[in-house]
Motif scaffolding. Structure first.
Motif, PDB file in Angstrom:
ATOM      1  N   ALA A   6     -13.854   3.381 -44.720  1.00 27.37           N
ATOM      2  CA  ALA A   6     -12.686   4.345 -44.110  1.00 27.37           C
ATOM      3  C   ALA A   6     -13.187   5.792 -43.491  1.00 27.37           C
ATOM      4  CB  ALA A   6     -11.821   4.678 -45.319  1.00 27.37           C
ATOM      5  N   THR A   7     -12.469   6.250 -42.409  1.00 22.69           N
ATOM      6  CA  THR A   7     -12.905   7.300 -41.579  1.00 22.69           C
ATOM      7  C   THR A   7     -12.471   8.463 -42.380  1.00 22.69           C
ATOM      8  OG1 THR A   7     -12.606   6.114 -39.426  1.00 22.69           O
ATOM      9  CG2 THR A   7     -12.813   8.636 -39.597  1.00 22.69           C
ATOM     10  N   VAL A   8     -11.546   8.299 -43.105  1.00 18.43           N
ATOM     11  CA  VAL A   8     -10.927   9.504 -43.719  1.00 18.43           C
ATOM     12  C   VAL A   8     -10.771   9.101 -45.452  1.00 18.43           C
ATOM     13  CG1 VAL A   8      -8.849  11.237 -44.380  1.00 18.43           C
ATOM     14  CG2 VAL A   8      -9.707  10.711 -41.949  1.00 18.43           C
ATOM     15  N   LYS A   9     -11.443   9.622 -46.473  1.00 16.23           N
ATOM     16  CA  LYS A   9     -11.206   9.232 -47.584  1.00 16.23           C
ATOM     17  C   LYS A   9     -10.654  10.332 -48.587  1.00 16.23           C
ATOM     18  CE  LYS A   9     -15.802   6.854 -47.035  1.00 16.23           C
ATOM     19  NZ  LYS A   9     -16.045   7.478 -45.433  1.00 16.23           N
ATOM     20  N   PHE A  10      -9.639   9.617 -49.583  1.00 11.36           N
ATOM     21  CA  PHE A  10      -9.379  10.581 -50.697  1.00 11.36           C
ATOM     22  C   PHE A  10      -9.479   9.899 -51.966  1.00 11.36           C
ATOM     23  CE2 PHE A  10      -6.552  11.676 -46.951  1.00 11.36           C
ATOM     24  CZ  PHE A  10      -6.873  13.037 -46.871  1.00 11.36           C
ATOM     25  N   HIS A  11      -9.662  10.703 -52.968  1.00 15.55           N
ATOM     26  CA  HIS A  11     -10.096   9.912 -54.424  1.00 15.55           C
ATOM     27  C   HIS A  11      -8.746   9.659 -54.897  1.00 15.55           C
ATOM     28  CE1 HIS A  11     -14.126  10.764 -54.592  1.00 15.55           C
ATOM     29  NE2 HIS A  11     -14.057  12.102 -54.408  1.00 15.55           N
ATOM     30  N   SER A  12      -7.515  10.208 -54.592  1.00 15.67           N
ATOM     31  CA  SER A  12      -6.258   9.740 -55.218  1.00 15.67           C
ATOM     32  C   SER A  12      -5.084   9.795 -54.136  1.00 15.67           C
ATOM     33  CB  SER A  12      -6.007  10.579 -56.646  1.00 15.67           C
ATOM     34  OG  SER A  12      -5.514  11.711 -56.039  1.00 15.67           O
ATOM     35  N   THR A  13      -4.017   9.218 -54.501  1.00 15.47           N
ATOM     36  CA  THR A  13      -2.933   9.523 -53.620  1.00 15.47           C
ATOM     37  C   THR A  13      -2.053  11.069 -53.472  1.00 15.47           C
ATOM     38  OG1 THR A  13      -1.401   8.853 -55.344  1.00 15.47           O
ATOM     39  CG2 THR A  13      -2.122   7.162 -53.696  1.00 15.47           C
ATOM     40  N   ASN A  14      -2.571  11.597 -54.617  1.00 16.79           N
ATOM     41  CA  ASN A  14      -2.033  12.985 -54.825  1.00 16.79           C
ATOM     42  C   ASN A  14      -2.525  13.814 -53.669  1.00 16.79           C
ATOM     43  OD1 ASN A  14      -0.321  14.424 -56.484  1.00 16.79           O
ATOM     44  ND2 ASN A  14      -1.469  14.291 -58.211  1.00 16.79           N
ATOM     45  N   GLU A  15      -3.890  13.539 -53.168  1.00 15.66           N
ATOM     46  CA  GLU A  15      -4.535  14.284 -52.349  1.00 15.66           C
ATOM     47  C   GLU A  15      -4.114  14.019 -50.845  1.00 15.66           C
ATOM     48  OE1 GLU A  15      -8.680  13.526 -52.804  1.00 15.66           O
ATOM     49  OE2 GLU A  15      -8.641  13.934 -54.794  1.00 15.66           O
ATOM     50  N   LEU A  16      -3.311  13.121 -50.587  1.00 16.98           N
ATOM     51  CA  LEU A  16      -2.746  12.816 -49.183  1.00 16.98           C
ATOM     52  C   LEU A  16      -1.823  13.853 -48.714  1.00 16.98           C
ATOM     53  CD1 LEU A  16      -1.832   8.989 -49.472  1.00 16.98           C
ATOM     54  CD2 LEU A  16      -3.307   9.928 -47.606  1.00 16.98           C
ATOM     55  N   THR A  17      -2.105  14.342 -47.752  1.00 20.43           N
ATOM     56  CA  THR A  17      -1.492  15.211 -46.890  1.00 20.43           C
ATOM     57  C   THR A  17      -2.007  15.313 -45.422  1.00 20.43           C
ATOM     58  OG1 THR A  17      -3.070  17.201 -46.931  1.00 20.43           O
ATOM     59  CG2 THR A  17      -1.417  17.064 -48.624  1.00 20.43           C
ATOM     60  N   LEU A  18      -1.024  15.613 -44.306  1.00 19.72           N
ATOM     61  CA  LEU A  18      -1.343  15.686 -43.098  1.00 19.72           C
ATOM     62  C   LEU A  18      -2.756  16.474 -42.976  1.00 19.72           C
ATOM     63  CD1 LEU A  18       1.842  15.494 -41.207  1.00 19.72           C
ATOM     64  CD2 LEU A  18       0.233  13.703 -41.275  1.00 19.72           C
ATOM     65  N   ALA A  19      -2.501  18.088 -43.457  1.00 22.27           N
ATOM     66  CA  ALA A  19      -3.539  18.852 -43.543  1.00 22.27           C
ATOM     67  C   ALA A  19      -5.102  18.215 -43.914  1.00 22.27           C
ATOM     68  CB  ALA A  19      -3.329  20.154 -44.137  1.00 22.27           C
ATOM     69  N   GLY A  20      -4.942  17.499 -44.962  1.00 20.56           N
ATOM     70  CA  GLY A  20      -6.195  16.999 -45.481  1.00 20.56           C
ATOM     71  C   GLY A  20      -6.716  15.970 -44.414  1.00 20.56           C
ATOM     72  N   ILE A  21      -5.723  15.073 -43.807  1.00 14.68           N
ATOM     73  CA  ILE A  21      -6.387  14.064 -42.797  1.00 14.68           C
ATOM     74  C   ILE A  21      -6.900  14.892 -41.545  1.00 14.68           C
ATOM     75  CG2 ILE A  21      -5.714  12.286 -41.327  1.00 14.68           C
ATOM     76  CD1 ILE A  21      -3.599  11.606 -43.485  1.00 14.68           C
ATOM     77  N   ARG A  22      -6.132  15.866 -41.134  1.00 16.30           N
ATOM     78  CA  ARG A  22      -6.686  16.684 -39.985  1.00 16.30           C
ATOM     79  C   ARG A  22      -7.915  17.199 -40.284  1.00 16.30           C
ATOM     80  NH1 ARG A  22      -4.446  20.236 -35.986  1.00 16.30           N
ATOM     81  NH2 ARG A  22      -2.455  19.653 -36.242  1.00 16.30           N
ATOM     82  N   GLU A  23      -8.075  17.985 -41.701  1.00 17.50           N
ATOM     83  CA  GLU A  23      -9.442  18.604 -41.917  1.00 17.50           C
ATOM     84  C   GLU A  23     -10.692  17.654 -41.674  1.00 17.50           C
ATOM     85  OE1 GLU A  23     -11.658  20.710 -45.941  1.00 17.50           O
ATOM     86  OE2 GLU A  23      -9.456  20.141 -45.887  1.00 17.50           O
ATOM     87  N   GLN A  24     -10.375  16.301 -42.202  1.00 21.57           N
ATOM     88  CA  GLN A  24     -11.457  15.406 -42.338  1.00 21.57           C
ATOM     89  C   GLN A  24     -11.858  14.746 -40.979  1.00 21.57           C
ATOM     90  OE1 GLN A  24     -12.150  12.641 -45.369  1.00 21.57           O
ATOM     91  NE2 GLN A  24     -10.780  13.390 -46.712  1.00 21.57           N
ATOM     92  N   ILE A  25     -10.758  14.673 -40.031  1.00 21.25           N
ATOM     93  CA  ILE A  25     -10.907  14.193 -38.569  1.00 21.25           C
ATOM     94  C   ILE A  25     -11.704  15.609 -38.026  1.00 21.25           C
ATOM     95  CG2 ILE A  25      -9.710  13.817 -36.313  1.00 21.25           C
ATOM     96  CD1 ILE A  25      -7.491  12.497 -37.920  1.00 21.25           C
ATOM     97  N   ASP A  26     -11.188  16.606 -38.043  1.00 26.83           N
ATOM     98  CA  ASP A  26     -12.163  17.794 -37.403  1.00 26.83           C
ATOM     99  C   ASP A  26     -13.624  17.731 -37.870  1.00 26.83           C
ATOM    100  OD1 ASP A  26      -9.600  18.349 -36.308  1.00 26.83           O
ATOM    101  OD2 ASP A  26      -9.154  20.108 -37.259  1.00 26.83           O
ATOM    102  N   ARG A  27     -13.751  17.187 -39.009  1.00 26.46           N
ATOM    103  CA  ARG A  27     -15.136  17.447 -39.571  1.00 26.46           C
ATOM    104  C   ARG A  27     -16.044  16.469 -38.730  1.00 26.46           C
ATOM    105  NH1 ARG A  27     -15.109  16.420 -45.261  1.00 26.46           N
ATOM    106  NH2 ARG A  27     -13.457  17.546 -45.811  1.00 26.46           N
ATOM    107  N   HIS A  28     -15.372  15.215 -38.295  1.00 18.91           N
ATOM    108  CA  HIS A  28     -16.050  14.354 -37.475  1.00 18.91           C
ATOM    109  C   HIS A  28     -16.454  14.554 -36.215  1.00 18.91           C
ATOM    110  CE1 HIS A  28     -15.125  11.455 -41.111  1.00 18.91           C
ATOM    111  NE2 HIS A  28     -15.893  10.651 -40.412  1.00 18.91           N
TER     112      HIS A  28
END
Length: 225
Positions: free
Chosen positions: A203-225
């Protein structure tokens, strides 16, 4: 370069992402194997998830060296029998089966006007969505019976993107398995993996649990790439 702003659709797997109903599938397959006198194994436990029904029946029969004893029609009936056992198991599903954080994430997607589609290989997905009272979030559900290929083929995610009238590369696909993530990656959508590290390694973006799923969390990992 990938930018968060390019995405306007989110494509969801069901089992392991929205609900932990995979346990019911495995329980029903285990029951079928027991009835056939085929020993259950950790290999079957790991490989059956994500398979369509005919493929899973063949896998179980091969494990017991019994494949040549059943015609195609008999194998189809075994699959139907397993499905009846599964339907009995999921008849008790309710909103409590929705995984942690998923309702909040779906509310966030709705508030931000993202398109949402369910891309599950399970023909019972609409029933499960209804049992969990999630119909308002998933007016669009891919019918796997209309597809030519199952995951890891990308067809289901390509179809889901088409239902939103979007190209795949404008969509985010959320999965919890190697097979599912392969399908997402092949479709051209952004892959978001939820679960164990080894299972979601691609996966390009990774979370350990569904509790971590947020748009901000996805954005943060994309920006890091």
């Amino acid at each position: 370069m990938v930018k968060f702003e390019q995405y306007s659709g989110v494509l969801f797997d069901l089992h392991g992402v929205i609900a932990d109903s995979s346990q019911y599938h495995l329980q029903a397959w285990h029951q079928l194997a027991d009835e056939l006198g085929i020993a259950w194994s950790s290999t079957l436990n790991e490989t059956l998830l994500g398979m369509d029904r005919p493929e899973a029946v063949v896998t179980i029969l091969k494990a017991g060296h019994r494949l040549d004893q059943y015609s195609e029609e008999e194998r189809r009936k075994l699959g139907e029998h397993k499905n009846q056992m599964y339907l009995e198991l999921i008849s008790h599903m309710s909103p409590v089966d929705v995984l942690p954080g998923i309702i909040d994430f779906l509310d966030e997607l709705k508030a931000q006007h993202y398109g949402v589609v369910l891309a599950s290989a399970s023909v019972n997905a609409p029933l499960e969505i209804k049992k969990m009272q999630l119909e308002n979030y998933f007016p669009l559900i891919v019918d796997p019976a209309t597809l030519s290929h199952n995951k890891p083929d990308p067809e289901i995610y390509q179809r889901a993107a088409e239902m939103l009238k979007l190209p795949s590369d404008k969509c985010i696909g959320i999965e919890d398995s190697k097979t599912g993530l392969t399908a997402v990656n092949r479709s051209g959508a952004l892959s978001v993996g939820v679960g164990e590290t080894a299972e979601i390694a691609s996966a390009t973006v990774k979370f350990h649990s569904t509790n971590e799923l947020t748009l901000a969390g996805i954005r943060e990992q994309i920006d890091r790439h």
